[in-house]
Design a protein around this motif. Sequence first.
Motif, PDB file in Angstrom:
ATOM      1  N   SER A  87      -8.458  -6.201   2.588  1.00 43.59           N
ATOM      2  CA  SER A  87      -9.654  -5.481   2.155  1.00 43.59           C
ATOM      3  C   SER A  87      -9.497  -5.196   0.666  1.00 43.59           C
ATOM      4  N   SER A  88     -10.608  -4.992  -0.015  1.00 47.11           N
ATOM      5  CA  SER A  88     -10.592  -4.974  -1.479  1.00 47.11           C
ATOM      6  C   SER A  88      -9.695  -3.900  -2.087  1.00 47.11           C
ATOM      7  N   THR A  90     -10.562  -1.133  -3.256  1.00 47.46           N
ATOM      8  CA  THR A  90     -11.206  -0.413  -4.361  1.00 47.46           C
ATOM      9  C   THR A  90     -11.214   1.086  -4.107  1.00 47.46           C
ATOM     10  N   PRO A  94      -5.022  -0.958   0.121  1.00 44.80           N
ATOM     11  CA  PRO A  94      -5.709  -2.023   0.860  1.00 44.80           C
ATOM     12  C   PRO A  94      -5.197  -2.150   2.294  1.00 44.80           C
ATOM     13  N   PHE A 135     -10.024 -11.850  -0.441  1.00 48.44           N
ATOM     14  CA  PHE A 135     -11.294 -11.551   0.223  1.00 48.44           C
ATOM     15  C   PHE A 135     -11.526 -12.635   1.268  1.00 48.44           C
ATOM     16  N   GLY A 413     -18.085 -10.485  -7.685  1.00 51.10           N
ATOM     17  CA  GLY A 413     -17.893  -9.742  -6.431  1.00 51.10           C
ATOM     18  C   GLY A 413     -19.011  -8.761  -6.171  1.00 51.10           C
ATOM     19  N   LYS A 414     -18.689  -7.692  -5.472  1.00 53.71           N
ATOM     20  CA  LYS A 414     -19.724  -6.758  -5.029  1.00 53.71           C
ATOM     21  C   LYS A 414     -20.359  -5.997  -6.193  1.00 53.71           C
TER      22      LYS A 414
END
Length: 425
Positions: A87-88, A90, A94, A135, A413-414
């Motif tokens: 998982s990222s 962020t 993680p 990812f 990315g997001k």
Amino acid sequence: MFNPEKETLPREEIEKIQLSGLRKTLRYLKNSKSRLKVKYKDIEPEDIKTLDDLRNLPFITKDDLRDCYPFAHLAVDPSQCARMHMSSGTTGVPVINAMTRNDIVQWGEIMARCLAAAGLTEKDRLQIMPSFGLFNGGFGFHYGAERLGCFIVPAGAGRSLMQLKLIKDLEVTAFGAIASYPARLIEVARDNGFDFKKTKLRVGILGAETWSDEYRRRIEDEMGIKTFDIIGLTETGGVGLGIDCHARSGIHVWEDHYIVEIIDPERETPLSIGEEGEMVITTLTREGLPLIRYRTRDISRILSYERCECGRTHVRVDRIKGRTDDMLKVKGVNFYPSQVEQILLKYKGLSPYYQLVIETVRGKDEMTIIVEKVDNGITQRELEQLDLELYDFLGFRSKIQVVPEGTIQRVPGKAVRIIDKRKKI
Ligand code: ZN
């Protein structure tokens, strides 16, 4: 359908598979090296008589998994695994999901079902636009497309001009991407005189972020395609947990591999059909990271257990509205960025590039909505109308700042939608 026999199972068959899958997963977890098994030390698989007994089992949270970083949450030793995704991270430590060879087969199966639900066959040429890396997106599409027999264009993330060139030159018919990425593609296409309607592109499969119906409409109009909303998390085994079908009446979750529950995130009690809450997932067939009642933080609701127009019998959940972590609370009002997006994009002169900036001014919350314009932007009259609509929805006044195209930073990315400058207590 990719697997018509499994995708159209009668409800009682699905429930049988789920009950035995749940007992099996619990037994497997209890006998494994996973540190999470202590949660189930007082529960035996035989204690589970019906699917309702699932409600008595403890949840697994993201923090539980983080505490086990890197490998203590896994049921097997990494040496028994073929690969991993992460998982990222962020928002903190993680989470690693390491996958056995069987897990990869399972992933290919559910992803192939998703691609087929989006109307893809072995004749399609699929351009994969999420990254091939930690990812999970890129590899998820890859395994599914390989199983379905598509021609794969493994473009990976970024390099938008190259993406467009490949779409045209290779006569690509479908693409998979992070939901906000088509906005970038459309922008680059416009700057370079590229016309999607002159290509063979007909399907876009989008996920990893919440995206509004208005955004969906806009992407479909501008690209001349049909889009499909795909869901999945690193923790549950990656993208492919479910997808919406041509009927557009919810996202099918593959119930012979997963059990979906919706709970009240605060009271932690199960909710009934139609009630909105947090999606909780139990895996039935995963080996590396089996999960019982994993709290996804995604907000959705069960729409139906009935057979869908498309013929599939697997449960339908609503498109994800947001994550409990990105729910904003401003002036005591709770809402999700995607709900603001839905209002903004009703205006043709506004682009899907927007940010919500929240700060404390003289002890009070203030929210500024920064949104880029497209073409001529919006008129004063439209701006007043928008202001009113936002006020209706939010119940408080926010500042709207319409800025020139390209003002908001394009990030790989997001998308970054929220800038919260308030002091955290
Ligand atoms: Zn359907």
